[in-house]
Structures are given as structure tokens and as C-alpha cells.
Design a protein around this motif. Structure first.
Motif, PDB file in Angstrom:
ATOM      1  N   ALA A 102      -9.566  43.586 -43.810  1.00  0.00           N
ATOM      2  CA  ALA A 102     -10.551  42.585 -44.258  1.00  0.00           C
ATOM      3  C   ALA A 102     -11.696  42.429 -43.252  1.00  0.00           C
ATOM      4  CB  ALA A 102      -9.860  41.247 -44.527  1.00  0.00           C
ATOM      5  N   PRO A 103     -11.428  42.197 -41.951  1.00  0.00           N
ATOM      6  CA  PRO A 103     -12.550  42.117 -41.012  1.00  0.00           C
ATOM      7  C   PRO A 103     -13.260  43.447 -40.808  1.00  0.00           C
ATOM      8  CG  PRO A 103     -10.446  41.825 -39.867  1.00  0.00           C
ATOM      9  CD  PRO A 103     -10.148  41.807 -41.325  1.00  0.00           C
ATOM     10  N   LEU A 104     -12.544  44.562 -40.992  1.00  0.00           N
ATOM     11  CA  LEU A 104     -13.208  45.869 -40.915  1.00  0.00           C
ATOM     12  C   LEU A 104     -14.219  45.999 -42.047  1.00  0.00           C
ATOM     13  CD1 LEU A 104     -13.472  48.618 -39.566  1.00  0.00           C
ATOM     14  CD2 LEU A 104     -11.591  49.444 -41.018  1.00  0.00           C
ATOM     15  N   GLY A 105     -13.848  45.517 -43.240  1.00  0.00           N
ATOM     16  CA  GLY A 105     -14.798  45.503 -44.355  1.00  0.00           C
ATOM     17  C   GLY A 105     -16.000  44.622 -44.055  1.00  0.00           C
ATOM     18  N   ASP A 106     -15.770  43.478 -43.391  1.00  0.00           N
ATOM     19  CA  ASP A 106     -16.882  42.605 -43.000  1.00  0.00           C
ATOM     20  C   ASP A 106     -17.797  43.313 -41.991  1.00  0.00           C
ATOM     21  OD1 ASP A 106     -16.087  40.496 -44.608  1.00  0.00           O
ATOM     22  OD2 ASP A 106     -14.888  39.545 -43.040  1.00  0.00           O
ATOM     23  N   ALA A 107     -17.199  44.096 -41.093  1.00  0.00           N
ATOM     24  CA  ALA A 107     -17.998  44.838 -40.115  1.00  0.00           C
ATOM     25  C   ALA A 107     -18.895  45.856 -40.819  1.00  0.00           C
ATOM     26  CB  ALA A 107     -17.087  45.532 -39.103  1.00  0.00           C
ATOM     27  N   VAL A 118     -16.417  34.771 -39.307  1.00  0.00           N
ATOM     28  CA  VAL A 118     -15.063  34.724 -39.866  1.00  0.00           C
ATOM     29  C   VAL A 118     -14.370  33.424 -39.473  1.00  0.00           C
ATOM     30  CG1 VAL A 118     -12.776  35.798 -39.809  1.00  0.00           C
ATOM     31  CG2 VAL A 118     -14.823  37.233 -39.982  1.00  0.00           C
ATOM     32  N   ALA A 119     -14.516  33.022 -38.212  1.00  0.00           N
ATOM     33  CA  ALA A 119     -13.845  31.811 -37.729  1.00  0.00           C
ATOM     34  C   ALA A 119     -14.361  30.565 -38.434  1.00  0.00           C
ATOM     35  CB  ALA A 119     -14.028  31.676 -36.215  1.00  0.00           C
ATOM     36  N   ILE A 120     -15.678  30.464 -38.618  1.00  0.00           N
ATOM     37  CA  ILE A 120     -16.242  29.295 -39.304  1.00  0.00           C
ATOM     38  C   ILE A 120     -15.747  29.234 -40.747  1.00  0.00           C
ATOM     39  CG2 ILE A 120     -18.376  28.198 -40.103  1.00  0.00           C
ATOM     40  CD1 ILE A 120     -19.758  29.501 -37.636  1.00  0.00           C
ATOM     41  N   ALA A 121     -15.660  30.393 -41.397  1.00  0.00           N
ATOM     42  CA  ALA A 121     -15.184  30.423 -42.784  1.00  0.00           C
ATOM     43  C   ALA A 121     -13.736  29.957 -42.902  1.00  0.00           C
ATOM     44  CB  ALA A 121     -15.329  31.831 -43.365  1.00  0.00           C
ATOM     45  N   PHE A 122     -12.989  29.998 -41.784  1.00  0.00           N
ATOM     46  CA  PHE A 122     -11.595  29.563 -41.815  1.00  0.00           C
ATOM     47  C   PHE A 122     -11.458  28.046 -41.822  1.00  0.00           C
ATOM     48  CE2 PHE A 122      -9.901  33.739 -41.452  1.00  0.00           C
ATOM     49  CZ  PHE A 122      -8.563  33.631 -41.818  1.00  0.00           C
ATOM     50  N   VAL A 166      -8.746  39.803 -34.730  1.00  0.00           N
ATOM     51  CA  VAL A 166      -9.099  41.170 -35.116  1.00  0.00           C
ATOM     52  C   VAL A 166     -10.608  41.279 -35.317  1.00  0.00           C
ATOM     53  CG1 VAL A 166      -8.862  42.938 -36.914  1.00  0.00           C
ATOM     54  CG2 VAL A 166      -6.850  41.688 -36.128  1.00  0.00           C
ATOM     55  N   ALA A 167     -11.214  40.260 -35.956  1.00  0.00           N
ATOM     56  CA  ALA A 167     -12.669  40.249 -36.133  1.00  0.00           C
ATOM     57  C   ALA A 167     -13.373  40.200 -34.769  1.00  0.00           C
ATOM     58  CB  ALA A 167     -13.091  39.055 -36.980  1.00  0.00           C
ATOM     59  N   THR A 168     -12.799  39.453 -33.827  1.00  0.00           N
ATOM     60  CA  THR A 168     -13.367  39.401 -32.472  1.00  0.00           C
ATOM     61  C   THR A 168     -13.336  40.780 -31.830  1.00  0.00           C
ATOM     62  OG1 THR A 168     -12.583  37.118 -32.239  1.00  0.00           O
ATOM     63  CG2 THR A 168     -13.181  38.281 -30.224  1.00  0.00           C
ATOM     64  N   LEU A 169     -12.219  41.482 -32.011  1.00  0.00           N
ATOM     65  CA  LEU A 169     -12.081  42.829 -31.441  1.00  0.00           C
ATOM     66  C   LEU A 169     -13.099  43.793 -32.052  1.00  0.00           C
ATOM     67  CD1 LEU A 169     -10.540  44.842 -29.651  1.00  0.00           C
ATOM     68  CD2 LEU A 169      -8.948  45.187 -31.569  1.00  0.00           C
ATOM     69  N   PHE A 170     -13.215  43.777 -33.385  1.00  0.00           N
ATOM     70  CA  PHE A 170     -14.172  44.660 -34.047  1.00  0.00           C
ATOM     71  C   PHE A 170     -15.612  44.301 -33.650  1.00  0.00           C
ATOM     72  CE2 PHE A 170     -11.021  45.520 -37.699  1.00  0.00           C
ATOM     73  CZ  PHE A 170     -10.601  46.691 -37.090  1.00  0.00           C
ATOM     74  N   GLY A 171     -15.890  42.997 -33.552  1.00  0.00           N
ATOM     75  CA  GLY A 171     -17.223  42.563 -33.152  1.00  0.00           C
ATOM     76  C   GLY A 171     -17.596  43.065 -31.775  1.00  0.00           C
ATOM     77  N   TRP A 172     -16.634  43.067 -30.861  1.00  0.00           N
ATOM     78  CA  TRP A 172     -16.880  43.556 -29.506  1.00  0.00           C
ATOM     79  C   TRP A 172     -17.010  45.080 -29.479  1.00  0.00           C
ATOM     80  CZ3 TRP A 172     -13.034  46.127 -26.294  1.00  0.00           C
ATOM     81  CH2 TRP A 172     -13.506  46.414 -25.012  1.00  0.00           C
ATOM     82  N   MET A 173     -16.119  45.777 -30.205  1.00  0.00           N
ATOM     83  CA  MET A 173     -16.115  47.236 -30.185  1.00  0.00           C
ATOM     84  C   MET A 173     -17.347  47.829 -30.878  1.00  0.00           C
ATOM     85  SD  MET A 173     -12.092  48.001 -31.064  1.00  0.00           S
ATOM     86  CE  MET A 173     -12.398  49.751 -31.288  1.00  0.00           C
ATOM     87  N   ILE A 174     -17.760  47.230 -32.006  1.00  0.00           N
ATOM     88  CA  ILE A 174     -18.825  47.819 -32.824  1.00  0.00           C
ATOM     89  C   ILE A 174     -20.196  47.269 -32.472  1.00  0.00           C
ATOM     90  CG2 ILE A 174     -19.662  48.148 -35.197  1.00  0.00           C
ATOM     91  CD1 ILE A 174     -16.715  47.891 -36.106  1.00  0.00           C
ATOM     92  N   PHE A 175     -20.280  45.958 -32.221  1.00  0.00           N
ATOM     93  CA  PHE A 175     -21.582  45.320 -32.028  1.00  0.00           C
ATOM     94  C   PHE A 175     -21.800  44.786 -30.604  1.00  0.00           C
ATOM     95  CE2 PHE A 175     -20.119  44.569 -36.435  1.00  0.00           C
ATOM     96  CZ  PHE A 175     -21.066  45.327 -37.108  1.00  0.00           C
TER      97      PHE A 175
END
Length: 312
Positions: free
Chosen positions: A20-25, A99-103, A256-265
Motif C-alpha cells: 500500500a505505501p509502495l503504491g503511494d510512493a 500517510v500518518a495524517i490520514a490515519f 513502512v511509508a517512512t522507510l520508502f519516503g527516506w529511500m526514494i525521496f
């Protein structure tokens, strides 16, 4: 027939929290080059192209009528608004923050369930809601200072998807989840397609149409496959395990979204936002635990009452 395989259900939900967060990325990447309305249209087009044949081959019911049909249209409108708001938010906010705010959605759902459906909400869960909202404001505050109103877009996502979930609850017993999502995709195409066609020459960037380059097309197809797979993973997870078992696992989306955000962006939440994320997660998990405890107590009391009546 629903099978009770909690370990498999948990594994599927863990995979959902990755995809799901990968799709958001991917949506964040595409949103930099593909106009918003076209991106939303492609999201539902891919959903329909994948799920309609799947529903047909697996003989899932796709006919809706009467009350269910009306709720399905409301559901798809909410879905379109929610998806569009999330895609827009991702262009302004770090992935983890959006992602966090949407939670904040579980807190909104709890309050809507109380005020609209008359569901009981105890003092402790109400306090947890307030704490969760405070944590969300801590995540919003740094972004709001930098970009202004777009920082509130994930709140729109949370409110809209709360309505989406409540609407889904109204028809879930009368529909098949995969069949419903297949129809959802077709309905969205019917709604978005004409608007996109009519507004493409309006001069508004959001409705501009582009022909994706070959590399973009690969990214779009990959994104569509990831999004569809994420939805199916959640659907299958709930098939093999109760929602009370897998609901806490969904909060893994945030790290997981935090990890992808750091790795990709190269994005990481600042100290205030990070603290807010922790508070939001803790409040949400507390609410889930409290609901499970109340449900277990009610079940035990019901069982005791039945035993007492049988003894009489």
C-alpha cells in the motif's frame, strides 16, 4: 466459506502494509508528471481492467440493485474524492506525513459511529480520540507552516474515507468484495471519463491530458498492479482472519511509508512530526485494544446469560 487461518491472514496484512505505501510512493512519482484527473482516471481504469475479468473468471456476483445500487454510487463518489485528495497531498507532503495524517481516520470513524449510528463510545476511547487528534496536529503543524492549506489534504482523505467505509458497511453483507471493487472501477470510469474529456481543453492543469512516454507507461502499469494487489491482499487477509486480529497490523503502514519516503525521496519527518506519528499510532492501537476488550466482555456476558437461562 470463510476459513479461520489467522496466521495466513496476518501474513497477508503484513504484505498489504508493504504494497500500500509502495503504491503511494509510485503515485507521488507519477503525480510530478501526470495531471491529477488523468492519474485518478488511470487508477480506476487499471482497477477495472484487472478486477472485472477476475470477478468474471471466479464467478463473483457483479449485479447491484435497489438500495445497494444507490449506496454503490455514493461509495464510488467518495472513493474518487478520497483518491484524488491523497494523490494531491502526496505532491506537497512527505510520504510518511501524508500517510500518518490520514490515519486519523479510525478516530473519525469512532465519532461518526457514535453520532450517526448511535454506537456507544466510552470515556477512555473518547480521550484516546482527542489524544490521536493532537498527535495528528503535531504531524500537520510543520508542513502547514511550510506549504499552508495543502497540508490539510490528508484530513480530507480521512474524512472522505470514513464515509466510504461507513457506506461499505451498509452493503458489505449484500455484495462480494472483489465483485464490488470491479463494479467500483467501472462506475468511476463512467463518472470521470466524460468530465476529463470535456474539461481537457479548459486550460486547467489538473484536467490536462498527456500521452505517457514509454517509461511512464511502465511505471503506470506497475503502479496499477501494486495498487490492485494491495487491495486484494487486504480482502484476502480479512477472509482468513477477523478484522480485530489484523487491524493493529495496519499501523505498520506508517513506518513502512517512512522507510520508502527516506529511500526514494530522501524525506524524513522532523522531531515534532515524528513524535506526533508515535502518539497517533499509540492512540489508534489503544482504541483497537479497547474495542477488542469490550467485544470480548460483551461476548462473555452474553455466554453467561445464556448459561443462566439454560440452568433455569
Amino acid at each position: 466459506m470463510k476459513q479461520d487461518k489467522p496466521t495466513l491472514g496476518i501474513l497477508l496484512m503484513l504484505l498489504f502494509c508493504i504494497f500500500a505505501p509502495l503504491g503511494d510512493a509510485y503515485a507521488k512519482i507519477l503525480g510530478g508528471t501526470v495531471p491529477l484527473a488523468e492519474l485518478v482516471f488511470l487508477r480506476f481504469l487499471i482497477q477495472a481492467v484487472v478486477l472485472v475479468p477476475l470477478a468474471y473468471v471466479t464467478k463473483r456476483p457483479m449485479k447491484l440493485s435497489g438500495r445497494v445500487f444507490a449506496f454503490a454510487w455514493l461509495r464510488v463518489i467518495l472513493h474518487i474524492i478520497g483518491i484524488a485528495s491523497m494523490f494531491a497531498a502526496l505532491q506537497y507532503l512527505p510520504l510518511a506525513d501524508a500517510v500518518a495524517i490520514a490515519f486519523v481516520m479510525p478516530f473519525i470513524l469512532l465519532l461518526l459511529g457514535h453520532f450517526l449510528l448511535g454506537e456507544e463510545v466510552g470515556l477512555y476511547r473518547l480521550i484516546a480520540c482527542l489524544v490521536g487528534f493532537a498527535g495528528t496536529l503535531m504531524v500537520i503543524q510543520p508542513s502547514f507552516q511550510q506549504i499552508g492549506m495543502p497540508a490539510l489534504l490528508p484530513l480530507v482523505v480521512a474524512v472522505v474515507f470514513s464515509g466510504f467505509i461507513l457506506t461499505t458497511r451498509q452493503i458489505s453483507k449484500d455484495t462480494d468484495p472483489i465483485g464490488l471493487q470491479a463494479i467500483n472501477g467501472v462506475m468511476a470510469i463512467v463518472l470521470i471519463g466524460p468530465v476529463l474529456f470535456l474539461m481537457s481543453d479548459s486550460g486547467l492543469d489538473v484536467f490536462r491530458l498527456i500521452a505517457p512516454a514509454s517509461d511512464q507507461l511502465v511505471t503506470i502499469l506497475t503502479w496499477g498492479a501494486i495498487g490492485t494487489l494491495a487491495h486484494l491482499l487486504m480482502t484476502w487477509s480479512l477472509r482468513f482472519a477477523p478484522s480485530a486480529t489484523v487491524a493493529p497490523i495496519q499501523y505498520l503502514e506508517i513506518p513502512v511509508a517512512t522507510l520508502f519516503g527516506w529511500m526514494i525521496f530522501g524525506d524524513l519527518p522532523n522531531h515534532l512530526a515524528a513524535a506526533g506519528i508515535v502518539i497517533t499510532m499509540a492512540a489508534g492501537l489503544y482504541i483497537i485494544w479497547r474495542e477488542q476488550a469490550n467485544a470480548a466482555l460483551a461476548k462473555a456476558q452474553s455466554s453467561l446469560s445464556q448459561t443462566s437461562h439454560a440452568a433455569e
